[in-house]
Scaffold this active site. Structure first.
Site, PDB file in Angstrom:
ATOM      1  N   GLU A 132       0.826  -1.207   0.000  1.00  0.00           N
ATOM      2  CA  GLU A 132       0.000   0.000   0.000  1.00  0.00           C
ATOM      3  C   GLU A 132       0.860   1.257   0.000  1.00  0.00           C
ATOM      4  O   GLU A 132       0.486   2.289  -0.550  1.00  0.00           O
ATOM      5  CB  GLU A 132      -0.988   0.031   1.170  1.00  0.00           C
ATOM      6  CG  GLU A 132      -2.166   0.910   0.776  1.00  0.00           C
ATOM      7  CD  GLU A 132      -2.918   1.558   1.899  1.00  0.00           C
ATOM      8  OE1 GLU A 132      -2.636   1.260   3.066  1.00  0.00           O
ATOM      9  OE2 GLU A 132      -3.783   2.381   1.597  1.00  0.00           O
ATOM     10  N   THR A 185      -6.476  11.729  -1.451  1.00  0.00           N
ATOM     11  CA  THR A 185      -5.979  11.512  -0.082  1.00  0.00           C
ATOM     12  C   THR A 185      -4.928  12.563   0.275  1.00  0.00           C
ATOM     13  O   THR A 185      -4.909  13.090   1.388  1.00  0.00           O
ATOM     14  CB  THR A 185      -5.380  10.095   0.049  1.00  0.00           C
ATOM     15  OG1 THR A 185      -6.419   9.170  -0.247  1.00  0.00           O
ATOM     16  CG2 THR A 185      -4.872   9.823   1.446  1.00  0.00           C
TER      17      THR A 185
HETATM   18  N1  HSE Z   1      -5.984   7.339   7.850  1.00  0.00           N
HETATM   19  C1  HSE Z   1      -5.832   7.772   6.498  1.00  0.00           C
HETATM   20  C2  HSE Z   1      -6.359   9.175   6.345  1.00  0.00           C
HETATM   21  C3  HSE Z   1      -6.605   6.846   5.597  1.00  0.00           C
HETATM   22  O1  HSE Z   1      -7.428   9.462   6.884  1.00  0.00           O
HETATM   23  O2  HSE Z   1      -5.719  10.003   5.704  1.00  0.00           O
HETATM   24  C4  HSE Z   1      -6.349   7.097   4.150  1.00  0.00           C
HETATM   25  O3  HSE Z   1      -5.174   6.471   3.713  1.00  0.00           O
END
Ligand code: HSE
Length: 313
Positions: A132, A185
């Site tokens: 990942e 993201t």
């Molecule tokens: N924990 C991570 C975020 C999940 O919220 O950015 C996404 O990869």
């Protein structure tokens, strides 16, 4: 050892409101499928990817599933084994549902299953997290661990993968809505302030502790009171059109709590019972549709199994 296996790894909800980067759970579907088969040509090659719109690399070292699978083959001393891999993406990209994590988890599961499960899944987790990492640059297991292991997973520390399975109250259901809007993201991480205040920290740790106690004691009211993210959600809500209305709709429909799934744009609600989860999910879906945003709804108990073999020969 098998000649060919087909495995599945599910979508996941990371953060679970109060556990940014340290909590995640799996749902039954959607998810990705990976086929691995023995071949005479040494080494692992990806021969086919479907469902990705041509976006994913066939080159194994650049592909989350391929990279993770190769690392596991090395760990098992089988780097020269001839393996052909097919990846069938059956879930949306960039949805906040752990798409790259599902591929990475399916990649290691396919190798482990092909070899007759020489290691427990937990021992393949590091390779899946490395896979990942190819996609998002960070070593974090909040999607990969539940995608591989199933359940609700607390990651006490990503380094060293100090991961722990939390209990699942029998009537706990999730409703997850994926609105068709784009949230990267990276952008969702860039909006976050690097600092928190002491009162925020106190409230968030209280809520995280409350959620864990609620899960151990099947105390749905405590779970509901605890699902309040005072740090991340207020900063990311602006990235999801109408988030406040969507959340309110879920809570009015009886959800215990509602927040952003991973980095978004998907939104999840945890509910007591399947009927309430369907009601909450449909209410959230309607709130997006009222803004002319198409969306998909998934209602599921917490998936306890994670990655699994669906065919072998
Ligand atoms: N924990 C991570 C975020 C999940 O919220 O950015 C996404 O990869």
């Amino acid at each position: 050892m098998n000649q060919e296996v087909r495995v599945f790894a599910p979508a996941t909800v990371a953060n679970v409101a109060v556990g940014f980067d340290i909590l995640g759970f799996a749902i039954d579907g959607p998810g990705d499928e990976v086929i691995a088969r023995r071949t005479d040509r040494p080494g692992l090659q990806i021969t086919c990817i479907t469902g990705d719109g041509g976006k994913l690399p066939l080159e194994a070292e650049k592909n989350t599933a391929g990279f993770a699978a190769r690392r596991l083959l090395e760990q098992l001393g089988e780097a020269a084994l001839g393996v052909e891999m097919e990846i069938h993406k059956k879930m949306p990209f960039g949805s906040g549902l752990g798409s790259s994590a599902a591929s990475a988890a399916a990649g290691v599961m396919a190798i482990n299953a092909l070899l007759g499960m020489p290691v427990p899944k937990l021992e393949s987790l590091h390779c899946a997290v490395l896979g990942e990492q190819i996609a998002d640059g960070a070593y974090h297991a909040d999607n990969v661990a539940p995608a591989l292991l199933g359940g609700i997973i607390l990651i006490r520390a990503n380094q060293g993968l100090d991961v722990h399975r939390l209990p699942i109250p029998s009537e706990l259901y999730a409703a997850v809505v994926y609105p068709h809007v784009r949230v990267l993201t990276k952008d969702a991480r860039d909006v976050l302030s690097p600092t928190t205040t002491l009162p925020q920290c106190i409230q968030q740790t209280g809520n995280l502790g409350g959620l864990i106690v609620g899960l151990y004691e099947s105390d749905y009211a405590l779970i509901g009171r605890s699902l309040e993210d005072v740090i991340i959600e207020p900063q990311r809500a602006q990235l999801i059109p109408g988030f406040a209305t969507v959340k309110q709709s879920a809570l009015r429909a009886g959800a215990l709590g509602c927040s952003i799934s991973g980095a978004g744009p998907s939104v999840f609600a945890l509910c007591k019972g399947a009927a309430t989860a369907h009601r909450a999910g449909e209410a959230m879906q309607k709130a997006f549709l009222n803004q002319d945003i198409p969306c998909d709804l998934y209602v599921s108990p917490i998936n306890q199994e994670g990655a699994k073999t669906i065919e072998r020969s």
